[in-house]
Design an enzyme around this catalytic site. Structure first.
Site, mmCIF file in Angstrom:
data_model
loop_
_atom_site.group_PDB
_atom_site.id
_atom_site.type_symbol
_atom_site.label_atom_id
_atom_site.label_comp_id
_atom_site.label_asym_id
_atom_site.label_seq_id
_atom_site.Cartn_x
_atom_site.Cartn_y
_atom_site.Cartn_z
ATOM 1 N N CYS A 148 0.841 -1.200 0.000
ATOM 2 C CA CYS A 148 0.000 0.000 0.000
ATOM 3 C C CYS A 148 0.878 1.252 0.000
ATOM 4 C CB CYS A 148 -0.909 -0.019 1.230
ATOM 5 S SG CYS A 148 -1.664 1.581 1.578
ATOM 6 N N SER A 187 -9.792 3.362 -4.782
ATOM 7 C CA SER A 187 -8.851 2.412 -5.375
ATOM 8 C C SER A 187 -7.822 1.911 -4.365
ATOM 9 C CB SER A 187 -8.132 3.064 -6.564
ATOM 10 O OG SER A 187 -7.468 4.240 -6.137
ATOM 11 N N GLN A 213 -9.027 13.103 0.247
ATOM 12 C CA GLN A 213 -8.276 13.792 -0.796
ATOM 13 C C GLN A 213 -8.629 15.268 -0.797
ATOM 14 O OE1 GLN A 213 -7.892 11.937 -4.757
ATOM 15 N NE2 GLN A 213 -9.316 10.390 -4.026
ATOM 16 N N HIS A 215 -6.615 1.788 2.178
ATOM 17 C CA HIS A 215 -6.092 2.527 3.326
ATOM 18 C C HIS A 215 -7.001 3.753 3.537
ATOM 19 C CE1 HIS A 215 -2.331 3.597 5.775
ATOM 20 N NE2 HIS A 215 -3.239 4.525 6.066
ATOM 21 N N CYS A 227 0.844 3.459 3.284
ATOM 22 C CA CYS A 227 1.338 2.961 4.579
ATOM 23 C C CYS A 227 2.741 3.522 4.871
ATOM 24 C CB CYS A 227 1.382 1.436 4.555
ATOM 25 S SG CYS A 227 -0.172 0.661 5.080
ATOM 26 N N HIS A 242 -3.440 0.828 8.340
ATOM 27 C CA HIS A 242 -4.047 0.504 7.052
ATOM 28 C C HIS A 242 -5.526 0.108 7.190
ATOM 29 C CE1 HIS A 242 -3.978 -0.890 2.868
ATOM 30 N NE2 HIS A 242 -4.653 -1.945 3.278
ATOM 31 N N ASN A 272 -13.624 9.529 -0.648
ATOM 32 C CA ASN A 272 -14.321 8.434 -1.334
ATOM 33 C C ASN A 272 -14.020 7.193 -0.515
ATOM 34 O OD1 ASN A 272 -15.039 10.084 -3.494
ATOM 35 N ND2 ASN A 272 -13.180 9.582 -4.628
ATOM 36 N N HIS A 330 -8.448 7.064 3.710
ATOM 37 C CA HIS A 330 -7.828 8.343 3.381
ATOM 38 C C HIS A 330 -8.829 9.264 2.709
ATOM 39 C CE1 HIS A 330 -7.628 6.249 -0.504
ATOM 40 N NE2 HIS A 330 -7.453 7.430 -1.080
HETATM 41 ZN ZN LIG Z 1 -1.987 1.304 3.844
#
Ligand SMILES: [Zn+2]
Length: 343
Positions: A51, A162, A169, A165, A54, A114, A154, A167
């Site tokens: 990832c 996609s 944006q 993890h 990470c 993660h 998202n 997150h």
């Molecule tokens: Zn990750």
């Protein structure tokens, strides 16, 4: 009229977007042979060496992620906008107008873990995320080329994420986006016609809003919008009008963090999984337009699910009209969300 018809076929005006939304609870009882999105509750590892978000992992651009902990922002390695975009030669052609897609794209990791969603962060970690939203907004809005900043998440494969993890944006645009232009004009227009009163304040304080409240708090409230465009759409709205998140004071930021996180937990309880979602932070544009002062910052959450197993797709009628059909009465959605057991 049968019970299932009640509250059906009602058009509701969305005063921020100045558009009609069709509330049609009848469509939710249609026979369903479409795709189902069953909860998989896949267990992700705390660290995934594959990832690129990470800690200690080499990214696509060759950089090594530091051994970080907590919320962290970094540049997107595959940005849709770039300050390095070349300026086109024939930009002023009337029918073939173009300009450089100048801007910045950032990625915000909620934590080094993660497998940890926002709903699962500690209260302190969630507050750090809110502070990161504020500092990123302030930093990007200081750049003269940036006119509008969209902070969003998202979450989940259902909305096209996609990377698993958790997150968010940021897209920092060189122009004011269509939705922001619409929201700015509607709020400025309302204020001018109502002796300076705020559209969002009046919307929140109206008697019709009572049955749409999911959870009130001291400095902000979670509500289902009257003209919700998605079955379980909610807004987290500060009680004081501020144009952007960075204008919130300490106590307001803490309350926003708590109420936002509680709503993400409510969705997980309702859909019985780490629920997919699109979260949008609606901050005022940063282009120094005088109408920006009427903007009321709020967070919108738009889960794609219409029930725990069915994804609401935007199909022909919506793509061809931009007027959404919502299969759930907003007052009923608020009642169901209020009934979700969270800590
Ligand atoms: Zn990750």
């Amino acid at each position: 009229m049968s019970q299932k018809d009640q509250g059906n076929w009602e058009s509701r005006w969305h005063p921020l977007l100045e558009q009609w939304v069709i509330i049609s609870a009848n469509t939710s009882v249609r026979p369903w042979s479409g795709k189902l999105s069953k909860p998989t509750n896949t267990v992700e590892p705390t660290h995934d060496p594959e990832c690129y978000l990470c800690p200690r992992v080499k990214r696509a651009n060759g950089e090594l992620n530091p051994d970080y902990t907590g919320a962290r922002a970094m540049d997107n390695d595959f940005p849709s906008l770039s300050m390095a975009a070349p300026v086109p030669q024939d930009a002023d052609n009337e029918l073939f107008r173009r300009s450089a897609a100048h801007g910045r794209c950032r990625v915000l990791c909620w934590s080094e873990k993660h497998n940890l969603t926002l709903a699962e962060l500690s209260a302190g970690e969630m507050r750090d995320v809110v502070d990161l939203w504020c500092s990123e907004f302030t930093m990007l809005s200081d750049e003269p080329a940036i006119k509008y900043i969209l902070i969003f998440e998202n979450k989940g494969a259902e909305v096209g994420a996609s990377n698993m993890h958790p997150h968010g944006q940021i897209y920092a645009y060189p122009f004011v986006t269509d939705i922001a232009k619409k929201m700015r004009a509607s709020q400025a227009g309302y204020s001018e016609c109502h002796n300076g009163c705020g559209l969002m304040i009046d919307l929140m304080n109206a008697p019709q809003a009572e049955s749409l409240v999911v959870e009130p708090s001291k400095h902000c409230s979670v509500v289902v919008p009257f003209a919700a465009r998605f079955s379980y759409e909610t807004w987290v709205v500060p009680h004081r009008q501020v144009t952007n998140i960075a204008e919130l004071n300490d106590a307001e930021r803490a309350d926003l963090a708590r109420m936002y996180q509680r709503q993400t937990q409510r969705y997980d309880a309702l859909f019985k999984r780490k629920s997919p979602n699109i979260t949008l932070l609606h901050n005022a544009p940063c282009d120094n337009h005088p109408d920006n002062r009427h903007w009321h910052f709020h967070i919108a959450m738009q889960p794609p699910l219409r029930d725990p197993e069915k994804v609401k797709y935007l199909a022909g009628a919506e793509a061809g009209s931009n007027n959404i059909v919502n299969p759930l009465k907003p007052e009923h959605a608020a009642e169901l969300l209020r009934g979700c057991a969270i800590q």
